[in-house]
Design a protein around this motif. Structure first.
Motif, PDB file in Angstrom:
ATOM      1  N   ARG A   1     -48.864  22.266  39.775  1.00  0.00           N
ATOM      2  CA  ARG A   1     -49.384  20.939  40.088  1.00  0.00           C
ATOM      3  C   ARG A   1     -50.628  21.008  40.957  1.00  0.00           C
ATOM      4  O   ARG A   1     -51.222  19.976  41.260  1.00  0.00           O
ATOM      5  CB  ARG A   1     -48.310  20.090  40.774  1.00  0.00           C
ATOM      6  N   HIS A   2     -51.023  22.231  41.354  1.00  0.00           N
ATOM      7  CA  HIS A   2     -52.204  22.377  42.198  1.00  0.00           C
ATOM      8  C   HIS A   2     -53.423  22.869  41.427  1.00  0.00           C
ATOM      9  O   HIS A   2     -54.440  23.197  42.025  1.00  0.00           O
ATOM     10  CB  HIS A   2     -51.895  23.334  43.355  1.00  0.00           C
ATOM     11  N   ALA A   3     -53.327  22.920  40.102  1.00  0.00           N
ATOM     12  CA  ALA A   3     -54.448  23.414  39.297  1.00  0.00           C
ATOM     13  C   ALA A   3     -55.684  22.542  39.473  1.00  0.00           C
ATOM     14  O   ALA A   3     -56.805  23.054  39.595  1.00  0.00           O
ATOM     15  CB  ALA A   3     -54.043  23.491  37.825  1.00  0.00           C
ATOM     16  N   ALA A   4     -55.502  21.221  39.476  1.00  0.00           N
ATOM     17  CA  ALA A   4     -56.655  20.324  39.635  1.00  0.00           C
ATOM     18  C   ALA A   4     -57.290  20.508  41.010  1.00  0.00           C
ATOM     19  O   ALA A   4     -58.527  20.515  41.140  1.00  0.00           O
ATOM     20  CB  ALA A   4     -56.221  18.870  39.429  1.00  0.00           C
ATOM     21  N   TRP A   5     -56.457  20.664  42.025  1.00  0.00           N
ATOM     22  CA  TRP A   5     -56.991  20.916  43.370  1.00  0.00           C
ATOM     23  C   TRP A   5     -57.789  22.206  43.393  1.00  0.00           C
ATOM     24  O   TRP A   5     -58.883  22.266  43.952  1.00  0.00           O
ATOM     25  CB  TRP A   5     -55.830  20.993  44.364  1.00  0.00           C
ATOM     26  N   ARG A   6     -57.278  23.236  42.757  1.00  0.00           N
ATOM     27  CA  ARG A   6     -57.949  24.541  42.756  1.00  0.00           C
ATOM     28  C   ARG A   6     -59.312  24.443  42.069  1.00  0.00           C
ATOM     29  O   ARG A   6     -60.300  24.995  42.551  1.00  0.00           O
ATOM     30  CB  ARG A   6     -57.050  25.566  42.071  1.00  0.00           C
ATOM     31  N   ARG A   7     -59.366  23.736  40.947  1.00  0.00           N
ATOM     32  CA  ARG A   7     -60.652  23.572  40.249  1.00  0.00           C
ATOM     33  C   ARG A   7     -61.655  22.830  41.126  1.00  0.00           C
ATOM     34  O   ARG A   7     -62.849  23.145  41.127  1.00  0.00           O
ATOM     35  CB  ARG A   7     -60.442  22.805  38.935  1.00  0.00           C
ATOM     36  N   GLU A   8     -61.170  21.858  41.879  1.00  0.00           N
ATOM     37  CA  GLU A   8     -62.066  21.056  42.707  1.00  0.00           C
ATOM     38  C   GLU A   8     -62.617  21.851  43.886  1.00  0.00           C
ATOM     39  O   GLU A   8     -63.805  21.742  44.219  1.00  0.00           O
ATOM     40  CB  GLU A   8     -61.324  19.818  43.227  1.00  0.00           C
ATOM     41  N   VAL A   9     -61.782  22.667  44.523  1.00  0.00           N
ATOM     42  CA  VAL A   9     -62.224  23.334  45.751  1.00  0.00           C
ATOM     43  C   VAL A   9     -62.922  24.671  45.494  1.00  0.00           C
ATOM     44  O   VAL A   9     -63.630  25.168  46.366  1.00  0.00           O
ATOM     45  CB  VAL A   9     -61.045  23.559  46.733  1.00  0.00           C
ATOM     46  N   ARG A  10     -62.718  25.244  44.310  1.00  0.00           N
ATOM     47  CA  ARG A  10     -63.275  26.576  44.059  1.00  0.00           C
ATOM     48  C   ARG A  10     -64.779  26.668  44.311  1.00  0.00           C
ATOM     49  O   ARG A  10     -65.240  27.620  44.956  1.00  0.00           O
ATOM     50  CB  ARG A  10     -62.917  27.016  42.631  1.00  0.00           C
ATOM     51  N   PRO A  11     -65.589  25.706  43.827  1.00  0.00           N
ATOM     52  CA  PRO A  11     -67.035  25.819  44.092  1.00  0.00           C
ATOM     53  C   PRO A  11     -67.361  25.795  45.582  1.00  0.00           C
ATOM     54  O   PRO A  11     -68.256  26.518  46.038  1.00  0.00           O
ATOM     55  CB  PRO A  11     -67.627  24.601  43.367  1.00  0.00           C
ATOM     56  N   ARG A  12     -66.652  24.976  46.354  1.00  0.00           N
ATOM     57  CA  ARG A  12     -66.931  24.908  47.788  1.00  0.00           C
ATOM     58  C   ARG A  12     -66.525  26.196  48.498  1.00  0.00           C
ATOM     59  O   ARG A  12     -67.188  26.631  49.441  1.00  0.00           O
ATOM     60  CB  ARG A  12     -66.208  23.713  48.404  1.00  0.00           C
ATOM     61  N   LEU A  13     -65.433  26.802  48.038  1.00  0.00           N
ATOM     62  CA  LEU A  13     -64.940  28.011  48.693  1.00  0.00           C
ATOM     63  C   LEU A  13     -65.730  29.256  48.295  1.00  0.00           C
ATOM     64  O   LEU A  13     -65.548  30.316  48.885  1.00  0.00           O
ATOM     65  CB  LEU A  13     -63.460  28.216  48.372  1.00  0.00           C
ATOM     66  N   SER A  14     -66.584  29.134  47.293  1.00  0.00           N
ATOM     67  CA  SER A  14     -67.399  30.281  46.888  1.00  0.00           C
ATOM     68  C   SER A  14     -68.646  30.440  47.748  1.00  0.00           C
ATOM     69  O   SER A  14     -69.319  31.476  47.691  1.00  0.00           O
ATOM     70  CB  SER A  14     -67.802  30.153  45.415  1.00  0.00           C
ATOM     71  N   GLU A  15     -68.981  29.423  48.549  1.00  0.00           N
ATOM     72  CA  GLU A  15     -70.125  29.534  49.447  1.00  0.00           C
ATOM     73  C   GLU A  15     -69.826  30.596  50.504  1.00  0.00           C
ATOM     74  O   GLU A  15     -68.683  30.822  50.881  1.00  0.00           O
ATOM     75  CB  GLU A  15     -70.405  28.182  50.109  1.00  0.00           C
ATOM     76  N   ALA A  16     -70.882  31.251  50.991  1.00  0.00           N
ATOM     77  CA  ALA A  16     -70.727  32.467  51.807  1.00  0.00           C
ATOM     78  C   ALA A  16     -69.780  32.279  52.986  1.00  0.00           C
ATOM     79  O   ALA A  16     -68.832  33.057  53.174  1.00  0.00           O
ATOM     80  CB  ALA A  16     -72.098  32.942  52.287  1.00  0.00           C
ATOM     81  N   GLU A  17     -70.012  31.251  53.821  1.00  0.00           N
ATOM     82  CA  GLU A  17     -69.170  31.071  55.016  1.00  0.00           C
ATOM     83  C   GLU A  17     -67.728  30.759  54.635  1.00  0.00           C
ATOM     84  O   GLU A  17     -66.792  31.258  55.252  1.00  0.00           O
ATOM     85  CB  GLU A  17     -69.756  29.966  55.907  1.00  0.00           C
ATOM     86  N   SER A  18     -67.578  29.919  53.622  1.00  0.00           N
ATOM     87  CA  SER A  18     -66.218  29.580  53.192  1.00  0.00           C
ATOM     88  C   SER A  18     -65.520  30.786  52.584  1.00  0.00           C
ATOM     89  O   SER A  18     -64.317  30.984  52.798  1.00  0.00           O
ATOM     90  CB  SER A  18     -66.262  28.426  52.183  1.00  0.00           C
TER      91      SER A  18
END
Length: 329
Positions: free
Chosen positions: A44-61
């Motif tokens: 049930r967290h697949a949609a959340w994962r798709r949404e946050v993945r781009p933000r978490l790929s930034e260097a500091e994140s």
């Protein structure tokens, strides 16, 4: 599951058992780290994962995620000090509690024996020794991760956890503690004086009159979670029930709302029961981005919708006034 979690109750513990009806930000943060990679089961967290993945790929994140994954493995123990007792001061107050963790607690929680790991990393050794720099790095990583991964979905997390917590309180009033305990999940068993459930290992907690705090959680999946140290105030985290929508009831609400605020705005209000960005909203109800933005602005000006910025994104959700309007139809 290969073990059993057993909580030993006394009569006094029954009087001191409580259910949280608001989400705990640190438990949600810590448990969400487990879901950054797909687990293979229905997710049930697949949609959340798709949404946050781009933000978490930034260097500091990405650096923050790497640090947190070392402390919070997908399977196995993580330090108790990351999930202290809930505070009413929000996420900032929670970070302050972590920052002020006594050195003795850090040393105990970070010991390889406690975490069941072969050895601690250099960062772990510094944290266990109470050094300022690793604690500053940790709190900074928690803050960056929270802002990128948790804050954007906090309204949705809150809606689900509040609904679950309130339903548990109703069960407590209707059927007593035994009835509520029996509905915590399919693996729970209430056999006075024990509450038992399947667990990755055998673990027994004697409450000894302290009671237990029950914590429904959006990001808890499968087995419940508890603290390692039996001397700490007992907490039991378990999966919150997903919200169940009634399509027929929503159609009736939509019909009546249309008479009050018009069909387009009624559809938007119903859709924003789940917090969405403008683009997500436009896609959900099939209208242009510009039109969706304009209609949301009108609803926000009327007090039915609130918009909150999380990083580069703005998410819209229904206010209490909006929910009152929905529930009155």
């Amino acid at each position: 599951m290969t073990g059993t979690l057993r909580l030993h109750f006394t009569a006094e513990d029954l009087l001191r058992t409580r259910v949280l009806t608001e989400p705990d930000p640190l438990w949600e943060l810590v448990l969400s780290v487990h879901h950054l990679s797909p687990g293979g089961e229905p997710d049930r967290h697949a949609a959340w994962r798709r949404e946050v993945r781009p933000r978490l790929s930034e260097a500091e994140s990405a650096h923050a995620v790497g640090l947190l994954r070392r402390l919070i493995p997908r399977r196995g123990n993580f330090p108790d000090f990351l999930t202290p007792l809930p505070t009413s001061d929000g996420i900032d107050g929670a970070f302050d509690v972590i920052r002020s963790t006594p050195r003795s607690r850090l040393a105990l929680d970070m010991s390889p024996a406690r975490l069941r790991r072969v050895e601690a990393s250099r960062f772990g050794h510094g944290l266990a020794a109470g050094h300022t720099e690793p604690m500053t790095d940790l709190v900074g990583a928690l803050r960056r991760y929270y802002d990128a991964a948790i804050a954007p979905v906090w309204d949705e997390v809150g809606e689900i956890v509040r609904a679950d917590g309130e339903s548990r309180v109703r069960e407590l009033l209707d059927d007593g503690l035994g009835g509520m305990f029996a509905r915590l999940g399919p693996s729970f068993r209430w056999r006075w004086p024990w509450l038992e459930t399947d667990y990755p290992r055998t673990h027994e907690i004697r409450l000894g009159g302290r009671g237990v705090t029950l914590v429904p959680s959006f990001f808890c999946v499968g087995a419940p979670v508890t603290l390692i140290d039996e001397e700490l105030p007992p907490m039991l985290v378990f999966p919150a029930r997903p919200l169940r929508r009634d399509p027929a009831a929503e159609e009736r609400a939509l019909f009546h709302l249309t008479q009050v605020i018009g069909r387009t705005r009624a559809r938007i209000l119903v859709a924003l029961r789940t917090p969405r960005s403008t683009s997500e909203l436009a896609g959900t109800i099939g209208m242009s981005l510009a039109s969706a933005s304009q209609q949301v602005t009108l609803l926000r000006n009327a007090g039915f919708v609130v918009s909150r910025r999380h990083g580069q994104a703005v998410r819209h959700s229904v206010t209490r006034k909006g929910k009152a309007l929905l529930e009155s139809n």
